[in-house]
Design an enzyme around this catalytic site. Structure first.
Site, PDB file in Angstrom:
ATOM      1  N   HIS A   3       0.211   5.180   6.928  1.00  0.00           N
ATOM      2  CA  HIS A   3       0.825   5.688   5.707  1.00  0.00           C
ATOM      3  C   HIS A   3       1.165   7.162   5.886  1.00  0.00           C
ATOM      4  O   HIS A   3       0.597   7.846   6.735  1.00  0.00           O
ATOM      5  CB  HIS A   3      -0.122   5.508   4.516  1.00  0.00           C
ATOM      6  CG  HIS A   3      -0.641   4.123   4.351  1.00  0.00           C
ATOM      7  ND1 HIS A   3      -1.829   3.695   4.932  1.00  0.00           N
ATOM      8  CD2 HIS A   3      -0.121   3.039   3.700  1.00  0.00           C
ATOM      9  CE1 HIS A   3      -2.021   2.413   4.634  1.00  0.00           C
ATOM     10  NE2 HIS A   3      -0.998   2.002   3.907  1.00  0.00           N
ATOM     11  N   SER A  12       0.804  -1.218   0.000  1.00  0.00           N
ATOM     12  CA  SER A  12       0.000   0.000   0.000  1.00  0.00           C
ATOM     13  C   SER A  12       0.838   1.269   0.000  1.00  0.00           C
ATOM     14  O   SER A  12       0.343   2.342  -0.356  1.00  0.00           O
ATOM     15  CB  SER A  12      -0.940   0.016   1.211  1.00  0.00           C
ATOM     16  OG  SER A  12      -0.207  -0.059   2.428  1.00  0.00           O
ATOM     17  N   ASP A  56      -2.752   8.530   7.806  1.00  0.00           N
ATOM     18  CA  ASP A  56      -3.852   7.772   8.406  1.00  0.00           C
ATOM     19  C   ASP A  56      -3.394   6.824   9.506  1.00  0.00           C
ATOM     20  O   ASP A  56      -4.121   5.913   9.880  1.00  0.00           O
ATOM     21  CB  ASP A  56      -4.606   6.987   7.333  1.00  0.00           C
ATOM     22  CG  ASP A  56      -3.721   5.980   6.598  1.00  0.00           C
ATOM     23  OD1 ASP A  56      -2.554   5.803   6.997  1.00  0.00           O
ATOM     24  OD2 ASP A  56      -4.198   5.364   5.620  1.00  0.00           O
TER      25      ASP A  56
END
Length: 407
Positions: A374, A40, A371
């Site tokens: 990240h 991610s 968040d």
């Protein structure tokens, strides 16, 4: 055109000229394509195309500060692969100080400037349909991806909860793209591979997250490190065998400074925290992984002297932000998530970013963490600069870039 807008256009024009020398933009440099792999941290849309229900990343405020909409990036704006081609974002004017209309113009001009440099935003593999979609490369990274396949975790009696698209699977996607771009294997593939830049990672963090989030001890998880590094090395060896000549391999981030980890694993034992407030044991795990990875990359360099195998020290670049955030224009709380729930780190794990109960800080540009798991657009930009302009790459990418090409 307002005066402020004319100033922005002039600044971007000058920066484009400077960046074209560094990155070889406009088609005149050594790299014609960028191929990236990972999880991610690097995903720019594959998770959105893979998952039937992609979750919060498909909802605002993801993507709000640059793209103005969610687009599959686990970020408020751009991620590292976006910034590689967009070094024009070496800001001479700080966005928080600009009027709102000027910020919008700034973002639009930067986006156009990145395209003008010849390295536009990459197509997520799962969003492409033809060779034209991959003319500038492709991004194979998927949120939740691991270096090792699900079978490894099942043998450990772990629930393989993350995406099945491991690094090995992503390598199979690369070969499909190569067949589209150069149907005849051999010299066609070799030329394509030699002129491309490969970003492999970061990858491996989710291999450890799988176990830690399911209650396994850090001592047990440390025993996974040789297997994870071996999995990365196997894919790198395959890449080199296909003809890659410049491969950038990032280490893992300091997860002990991650607001999500700080929230997930709280303790009253103050000795477990360093002077910056980061948890020691997760960072020790990451450093163990990074040392093993660097040793493996050194072996690959010895075995393949004609290949530039570059270690990108994401750990050191991120720790620089944590240690002295104001130096790079951040606020004074690098361990606090911009988007999330309540609590000391704004990363309450029941109020994930993008859910109805979550809140978002007023100025993501001042935040290091987006968040809780990240980084922000601004943080990714600073990390990218640290790697692609130094000092956090061994050997420096700008020096290794053209030195390994076939005469």
């Amino acid at each position: 055109m307002p005066a402020a807008s004319r100033v922005l256009v002039t600044v971007v024009t000058l920066l484009m000229a400077a960046c074209s020398v560094v990155l070889g933009g406009g088609g005149g440099g050594c790299f014609t394509r960028l191929f990236s792999f990972g999880d991610s941290i690097t995903d720019n849309g594959n998770w959105m195309h893979y998952a039937r229900s992609p979750g919060a990343v498909a909802r605002p405020p993801y993507g709000e500060t640059f793209f103005r909409r969610p687009n599959g990036r686990f970020c408020d704006g751009r991620i590292i692969i976006d910034h590689i081609g967009a070094c024009v974002h070496a800001l001479l004017i700080s966005p928080p100080l600009l009027a709102s209309y000027t910020r919008l113009l700034w973002s639009a001009v930067l986006h156009l400037a990145a395209d003008a440099l010849g390295i536009p935003f990459l197509t997520p593999y799962l969003a492409g349909n033809s060779s034209e979609d991959y003319a500038h490369g492709a991004n194979f990274a998927v949120g939740g991806a691991t270096a090792l396949g699900h079978d490894y975790f099942r043998r450990k009696k772990l629930d393989a909860r993350f995406t099945p698209y491991s690094l090995r699977w992503q390598m199979s996607w690369l070969k499909k793209v190569l067949r589209m771009l150069a149907p005849e294997q051999g010299r066609g593939w070799s030329d394509l591979m030699e002129s491309s830049l490969f970003l492999v990672g970061e990858i491996g963090g989710n291999d450890y997250n799988q176990a830690l989030f399911q209650g396994r001890s850090v001592d047990e998880v440390k025993t996974y490190v040789p297997d994870v590094v071996a999995g990365i090395s196997a894919s790198l060896t395959e890449l080199i065998g296909l003809g890659a000549r410049t491969v950038v391999v990032p280490g893992n981030f300091p997860i002990g400074c991650n607001p999500g980890y700080l929230t997930k694993f709280p303790t009253n034992d103050t000795a477990q925290y360093d002077s910056m407030g980061c948890l020691r044991w997760p960072n020790d795990l990451t450093q163990l992984h990074n040392r093993a990875l660097r040793a493996e990359l050194a072996k690959l360099r010895r075995h393949h002297p004609g290949v530039a195998v570059v270690y990108a020290d994401y750990y050191a670049a991120a720790m620089d932000l944590t240690a002295d955030p104001r130096k790079q224009g951040f606020g004074g709380e690098p361990l606090v998530s911009c988007c999330g729930g309540v609590g000391p780190y704004n990363a309450n794990l029941t109020a994930h970013c993008g859910t109805r109960t979550a809140t978002t800080c007023k100025d993501p540009y001042a935040a290091v963490s987006w968040d809780g798991f990240h980084y922000t657009d601004h943080a990714y930009k600073v990390i990218t600069d640290g790697v692609f302009r130094g000092p956090h790459a061994v050997p420096p990418i700008t020096l290794a870039k053209c030195s390994r090409r076939r005469p």
